[in-house]
Design an enzyme around this catalytic site. Structure first.
Site, PDB file in Angstrom:
ATOM      1  N   ASN A  88      -8.832  15.800 -51.974  1.00  0.00           N
ATOM      2  CA  ASN A  88      -9.741  16.864 -51.529  1.00  0.00           C
ATOM      3  C   ASN A  88     -10.595  17.450 -52.657  1.00  0.00           C
ATOM      4  O   ASN A  88     -11.731  17.840 -52.422  1.00  0.00           O
ATOM      5  CB  ASN A  88      -8.900  17.983 -50.889  1.00  0.00           C
ATOM      6  N   TYR A 151     -24.051  14.556 -56.173  1.00  0.00           N
ATOM      7  CA  TYR A 151     -23.001  14.844 -55.181  1.00  0.00           C
ATOM      8  C   TYR A 151     -23.044  13.845 -54.019  1.00  0.00           C
ATOM      9  O   TYR A 151     -22.022  13.296 -53.610  1.00  0.00           O
ATOM     10  CB  TYR A 151     -23.200  16.272 -54.672  1.00  0.00           C
TER      11      TYR A 151
HETATM   12  P1  NAP Z   1     -13.855  24.754 -53.508  1.00  0.00           P
HETATM   13  O1  NAP Z   1     -13.647  26.030 -52.758  1.00  0.00           O
HETATM   14  O2  NAP Z   1     -14.819  24.748 -54.654  1.00  0.00           O
HETATM   15  O3  NAP Z   1     -12.417  24.208 -53.986  1.00  0.00           O
HETATM   16  C1  NAP Z   1     -12.326  23.048 -54.770  1.00  0.00           C
HETATM   17  C2  NAP Z   1     -10.939  22.974 -55.365  1.00  0.00           C
HETATM   18  O4  NAP Z   1     -10.885  21.801 -56.215  1.00  0.00           O
HETATM   19  C3  NAP Z   1     -10.621  24.178 -56.252  1.00  0.00           C
HETATM   20  O5  NAP Z   1      -9.277  24.557 -56.044  1.00  0.00           O
HETATM   21  C4  NAP Z   1     -10.836  23.620 -57.659  1.00  0.00           C
HETATM   22  O6  NAP Z   1     -10.066  24.235 -58.666  1.00  0.00           O
HETATM   23  C5  NAP Z   1     -10.355  22.173 -57.471  1.00  0.00           C
HETATM   24  N1  NAP Z   1     -10.867  21.306 -58.542  1.00  0.00           N
HETATM   25  C6  NAP Z   1     -12.134  21.256 -59.044  1.00  0.00           C
HETATM   26  N2  NAP Z   1     -12.196  20.348 -60.035  1.00  0.00           N
HETATM   27  C7  NAP Z   1     -10.945  19.828 -60.171  1.00  0.00           C
HETATM   28  C8  NAP Z   1     -10.378  18.863 -61.037  1.00  0.00           C
HETATM   29  N3  NAP Z   1     -11.121  18.256 -61.983  1.00  0.00           N
HETATM   30  N4  NAP Z   1      -9.064  18.564 -60.911  1.00  0.00           N
HETATM   31  C9  NAP Z   1      -8.302  19.184 -59.973  1.00  0.00           C
HETATM   32  N5  NAP Z   1      -8.787  20.121 -59.120  1.00  0.00           N
HETATM   33  C10 NAP Z   1     -10.093  20.434 -59.227  1.00  0.00           C
HETATM   34  O7  NAP Z   1     -14.335  23.581 -52.535  1.00  0.00           O
HETATM   35  P2  NAP Z   1     -14.167  23.381 -50.956  1.00  0.00           P
HETATM   36  O8  NAP Z   1     -15.367  23.913 -50.290  1.00  0.00           O
HETATM   37  O9  NAP Z   1     -12.807  23.819 -50.516  1.00  0.00           O
HETATM   38  O10 NAP Z   1     -14.292  21.774 -50.900  1.00  0.00           O
HETATM   39  C11 NAP Z   1     -13.167  20.916 -50.859  1.00  0.00           C
HETATM   40  C12 NAP Z   1     -13.674  19.488 -50.688  1.00  0.00           C
HETATM   41  O11 NAP Z   1     -14.486  19.410 -49.505  1.00  0.00           O
HETATM   42  C13 NAP Z   1     -14.568  19.013 -51.839  1.00  0.00           C
HETATM   43  O12 NAP Z   1     -14.348  17.648 -52.099  1.00  0.00           O
HETATM   44  C14 NAP Z   1     -15.971  19.205 -51.284  1.00  0.00           C
HETATM   45  O13 NAP Z   1     -16.907  18.345 -51.900  1.00  0.00           O
HETATM   46  C15 NAP Z   1     -15.748  18.856 -49.828  1.00  0.00           C
HETATM   47  N6  NAP Z   1     -16.754  19.404 -48.925  1.00  0.00           N
HETATM   48  C16 NAP Z   1     -16.908  20.742 -48.762  1.00  0.00           C
HETATM   49  C17 NAP Z   1     -17.875  21.238 -47.879  1.00  0.00           C
HETATM   50  C18 NAP Z   1     -18.082  22.694 -47.633  1.00  0.00           C
HETATM   51  O14 NAP Z   1     -18.989  23.033 -46.870  1.00  0.00           O
HETATM   52  N7  NAP Z   1     -17.295  23.591 -48.215  1.00  0.00           N
HETATM   53  C19 NAP Z   1     -18.683  20.330 -47.182  1.00  0.00           C
HETATM   54  C20 NAP Z   1     -18.511  18.979 -47.382  1.00  0.00           C
HETATM   55  C21 NAP Z   1     -17.531  18.517 -48.245  1.00  0.00           C
HETATM   56  P3  NAP Z   1     -10.583  25.604 -59.403  1.00  0.00           P
HETATM   57  O15 NAP Z   1     -10.297  26.699 -58.431  1.00  0.00           O
HETATM   58  O16 NAP Z   1      -9.739  25.686 -60.634  1.00  0.00           O
HETATM   59  O17 NAP Z   1     -12.040  25.411 -59.683  1.00  0.00           O
END
Ligand code: NAP
Length: 243
Positions: A88, A151
């Site tokens: 994720n 991205y």
């Molecule tokens: P988020 O709130 O930014 O959370 C991302 C998580 O990943 C955070 O806990 C972060 O840790 C962790 N992380 C970042 N870099 C890392 C690394 N190098 N090693 C280990 N952990 C790491 O993102 P989200 O919105 O929940 O998104 C989760 C996934 O869904 C991602 O892959 C994103 O691309 C995908 N996605 C999201 C959306 C959306 O609308 N939100 C849409 C499409 C896809 P820290 O807290 O320490 O930074």
């Protein structure tokens, strides 16, 4: 539904990853929460333990191969099997190609693509036959998106990776699927300027953002017996986004 299964969820300190970890736990799985550093993952572990299953934290920067090797060694102190892997963790560093620096390009590719390889390769050593791998892509990777060349490329890579795992691991009865979320309310999308977000939401028939639980429910389904015959797919969860 997932009793006696162990799941590793990367980037589960907050956002979609946290919701996935909680949903898998509510359905009986023991959870290993990965994040890059000690963040809210410890709090989530306490919430999960209260549900009557076990939760451990496993900190690693997924973009670093050696860090992932070490993480799996640490996990082996708690369990000898990971049945469900949810890749994720992911980051955004948006810019048009004209303005994008090589650092912005490399950082996103390192976390979103190399991280996928670094974690999955090591987890496969402890994944029994019949396991499930669920990778979080994005509609950006399926359709492209203005200002997201790094991205979108990384998230298209998630789809190719997933479809290849399906072909290579099917003989071990391991399923591999990708989920491509649309606009989901998390700290990641909280950073998108309000006017851009409002314009994007015009492309969603309901004009609404999705919730983290919309994604978590599909992950649990795919990891359960109900999803055993689904593999090699990229499932869009985007409210019918007209991209
Ligand atoms: P988020 O709130 O930014 O959370 C991302 C998580 O990943 C955070 O806990 C972060 O840790 C962790 N992380 C970042 N870099 C890392 C690394 N190098 N090693 C280990 N952990 C790491 O993102 P989200 O919105 O929940 O998104 C989760 C996934 O869904 C991602 O892959 C994103 O691309 C995908 N996605 C999201 C959306 C959306 O609308 N939100 C849409 C499409 C896809 P820290 O807290 O320490 O930074």
């Amino acid at each position: 539904m997932l009793k006696r299964k162990t799941a590793l969820v990367t980037g589960s300190g907050r956002g979609i990853g946290k919701a996935i970890a909680l949903d898998l736990a509510r359905n009986g799985a023991n959870i290993i929460l990965n994040d890059i550093e000690v963040t809210t993952a410890e709090e989530t572990a306490k919430e999960i333990n209260a549900l009557g299953v076990t939760a451990h934290t496993a900190f690693a920067d997924i973009s670093d191969f050696d860090s992932c090797v070490k993480m799996i060694e640490e996990i082996k102190a708690h369990t000898d099997h990971i049945d469900i892997l949810v890749n994720n963790a992911g980051i955004l560093l948006d810019n048009t190609i004209a303005k994008m620096s090589s650092e912005e390009w490399n950082k996103v590719i390192n976390v979103n693509v190399n991280g996928l390889f670094n974690v999955t390769k090591n987890v496969l050593e402890v994944m029994p036959d019949g396991g499930s791998i669920i990778n979080i892509s994005s509609v950006s990777g399926v359709c492209g998106n203005y200002g997201q060349v790094n991205y979108a490329t990384s998230k298209a890579g998630v789809v190719g990776f997933t479809k290849t795992l399906n072909k290579e691991l099917g003989r071990r009865n391991i399923t591999a699927n990708a989920i491509a979320p649309g606009f989901i309310k998390t700290e990641m999308t909280d950073k998108v300027p309000q006017d851009i977000l409002e314009r994007m939401l015009l492309l969603v028939p309901s004009r609404k953002m999705g919730t983290v639980d919309d994604i978590a429910g599909m992950v649990t389904f795919l990891a359960s017996d109900k999803g055993r015959y689904i593999s090699g797919q990229c499932i869009r969860i985007d409210g019918g986004l007209m991209f």
